[in-house]
Write a protein that holds these residues in place. Structure first.
Motif, PDB file in Angstrom:
ATOM      1  N   UNK A 184       0.948  -1.248  -0.010  1.00 52.30           N
ATOM      2  CA  UNK A 184      -0.125   0.095  -0.033  1.00 52.30           C
ATOM      3  C   UNK A 184       0.962   1.323  -0.025  1.00 52.30           C
ATOM      4  N   UNK A 185       0.645   2.441  -0.595  1.00 50.99           N
ATOM      5  CA  UNK A 185       1.200   3.359  -0.688  1.00 50.99           C
ATOM      6  C   UNK A 185       1.091   4.283   0.552  1.00 50.99           C
ATOM      7  N   UNK A 186       2.104   5.252   1.091  1.00 52.05           N
ATOM      8  CA  UNK A 186       1.982   5.801   2.192  1.00 52.05           C
ATOM      9  C   UNK A 186       0.943   6.802   2.008  1.00 52.05           C
ATOM     10  N   UNK A 187      -0.159   6.722   2.846  1.00 50.60           N
ATOM     11  CA  UNK A 187      -1.277   7.717   2.535  1.00 50.60           C
ATOM     12  C   UNK A 187      -1.012   9.100   2.804  1.00 50.60           C
ATOM     13  N   UNK A 188      -1.815   9.967   1.802  1.00 51.69           N
ATOM     14  CA  UNK A 188      -1.696  11.423   2.127  1.00 51.69           C
ATOM     15  C   UNK A 188      -2.786  11.778   3.359  1.00 51.69           C
ATOM     16  N   UNK A 189      -2.151  12.812   4.000  1.00 53.64           N
ATOM     17  CA  UNK A 189      -2.926  13.488   5.000  1.00 53.64           C
ATOM     18  C   UNK A 189      -4.130  14.090   4.564  1.00 53.64           C
ATOM     19  N   UNK A 190      -5.062  14.432   5.337  1.00 60.41           N
ATOM     20  CA  UNK A 190      -6.409  15.312   5.081  1.00 60.41           C
ATOM     21  C   UNK A 190      -7.593  14.470   4.799  1.00 60.41           C
ATOM     22  N   UNK A 191      -7.390  13.222   4.474  1.00 60.03           N
ATOM     23  CA  UNK A 191      -8.539  12.411   3.926  1.00 60.03           C
ATOM     24  C   UNK A 191      -9.380  11.894   5.194  1.00 60.03           C
ATOM     25  N   UNK A 192     -10.591  12.209   5.312  1.00 58.31           N
ATOM     26  CA  UNK A 192     -11.632  11.816   6.166  1.00 58.31           C
ATOM     27  C   UNK A 192     -11.629  10.259   6.372  1.00 58.31           C
ATOM     28  N   UNK A 193     -11.504   9.725   7.344  1.00 58.94           N
ATOM     29  CA  UNK A 193     -11.627   8.112   7.683  1.00 58.94           C
ATOM     30  C   UNK A 193     -10.317   7.575   7.823  1.00 58.94           C
ATOM     31  N   UNK A 194      -9.395   8.278   7.369  1.00 60.31           N
ATOM     32  CA  UNK A 194      -7.764   7.725   7.354  1.00 60.31           C
ATOM     33  C   UNK A 194      -7.161   8.061   8.622  1.00 60.31           C
ATOM     34  N   UNK A 195      -6.006   7.628   8.947  1.00 60.77           N
ATOM     35  CA  UNK A 195      -5.224   7.746  10.109  1.00 60.77           C
ATOM     36  C   UNK A 195      -4.471   9.024   9.416  1.00 60.77           C
ATOM     37  N   UNK A 196      -4.588  10.105  10.371  1.00 64.08           N
ATOM     38  CA  UNK A 196      -4.015  11.574  10.018  1.00 64.08           C
ATOM     39  C   UNK A 196      -2.732  11.863  10.561  1.00 64.08           C
ATOM     40  N   UNK A 197      -2.478  11.205  11.538  1.00 66.01           N
ATOM     41  CA  UNK A 197      -1.189  11.503  12.345  1.00 66.01           C
ATOM     42  C   UNK A 197      -0.873  10.486  13.437  1.00 66.01           C
TER      43      UNK A 197
END
Length: 244
Positions: free
Chosen positions: A118-131
């Motif tokens: 899986x790619x490293x997820x970008x920040x600011x996406x609702x529902x994802x781990x953001x920090x």
């Protein structure tokens, strides 16, 4: 360069945890075929999972760090002062993984997923781990451990008065987490912040679903607001979102 890419809740009551987080974060839940495991999804995208915690253990969240070679990574972790809690094992169609701690006892997983991963997820996406936030006894020695193993880079160092420094770190040039000396870190641990649309509405959902708000809401640089909480099964979690 390696980073966190999956998050897992070990729960004393997985069904109750499923109900709590689908209500609070807005995830939907899907049973994983062939196992007693539930995947939390944002739309059709899997973002985390929940399963029963081992007998006698409490509920807790743990993160998975990507690696291209689990066995070689284990040797590097041991050489850097970390401990292996469970040696490498394979899960068919999922990948090879191992359970470890850093030298101060904060737990995490390492994993080589099946396929391309899986790619490293970008920040600011609702529902994802953001920090991702490491509550450490000695963040500077923790930094040496993680940066040496995974190639993370230092970003802004934010002064927190008597609490010392809140050291941000970056992955591929983007700030994705921080570590600091936590006065509550009798047991150092990683805290994960899940992105929600509105922090005040999320606070009400936490309380209505039987969870506790332990800290916040507090505004953070960039305009978002955060809380730290505890779910009804005792696992610590955090939320980040805007204000209406």
């Amino acid at each position: 360069m390696a980073g966190f890419f999956w998050y897992e809740l070990m729960s004393t009551d997985p069904k109750a945890s499923e109900a709590f987080y689908t209500e609070v974060v807005g995830w939907n839940a899907r049973k994983f075929e062939g196992g007693d495991y539930t995947v939390f999804q944002t739309g059709e995208e899997g973002v985390a999972g929940v399963m029963a915690s081992p007998p006698g253990m409490p509920s807790f969240w743990i993160g998975y760090i990507h690696t291209d070679d689990v066995d070689a990574e284990l040797e590097r972790i041991k050489a850097a002062g970390g401990k292996v809690m469970k040696e490498a094992w394979d899960v068919p169609t999922v990948g090879r993984m191992a359970a470890v701690t850093d030298p101060q006892g904060a737990g995490f997983m390492i994993m080589k997923p099946e396929g391309e991963g899986r790619p490293w997820p970008k920040r600011g996406v609702v529902g994802r781990t953001d920090w991702r936030e490491l509550h450490a006894r000695d963040w500077e020695s923790a930094w040496a451990f993680y940066s040496g193993l995974f190639g993370w880079t230092k970003s802004t160092a934010m002064p927190m008065g008597e609490m010392g420094t809140y050291q941000l770190f970056a992955q591929d040039g983007e700030d994705v987490g921080a570590m600091f000396n936590s006065p509550q870190a009798s047991q150092p641990a990683w805290m994960f912040y899940f992105k929600v649309p509105n922090i005040d509405a999320a606070v009400e959902r936490v309380k209505a679903a039987g969870g506790q708000v332990l800290m916040g809401p507090h505004e953070v640089p960039g305009g978002d607001w955060v809380i730290q909480g505890q779910d009804p099964q005792g696992a610590d979690f955090a939320l980040v979102g805007g204000k209406s």
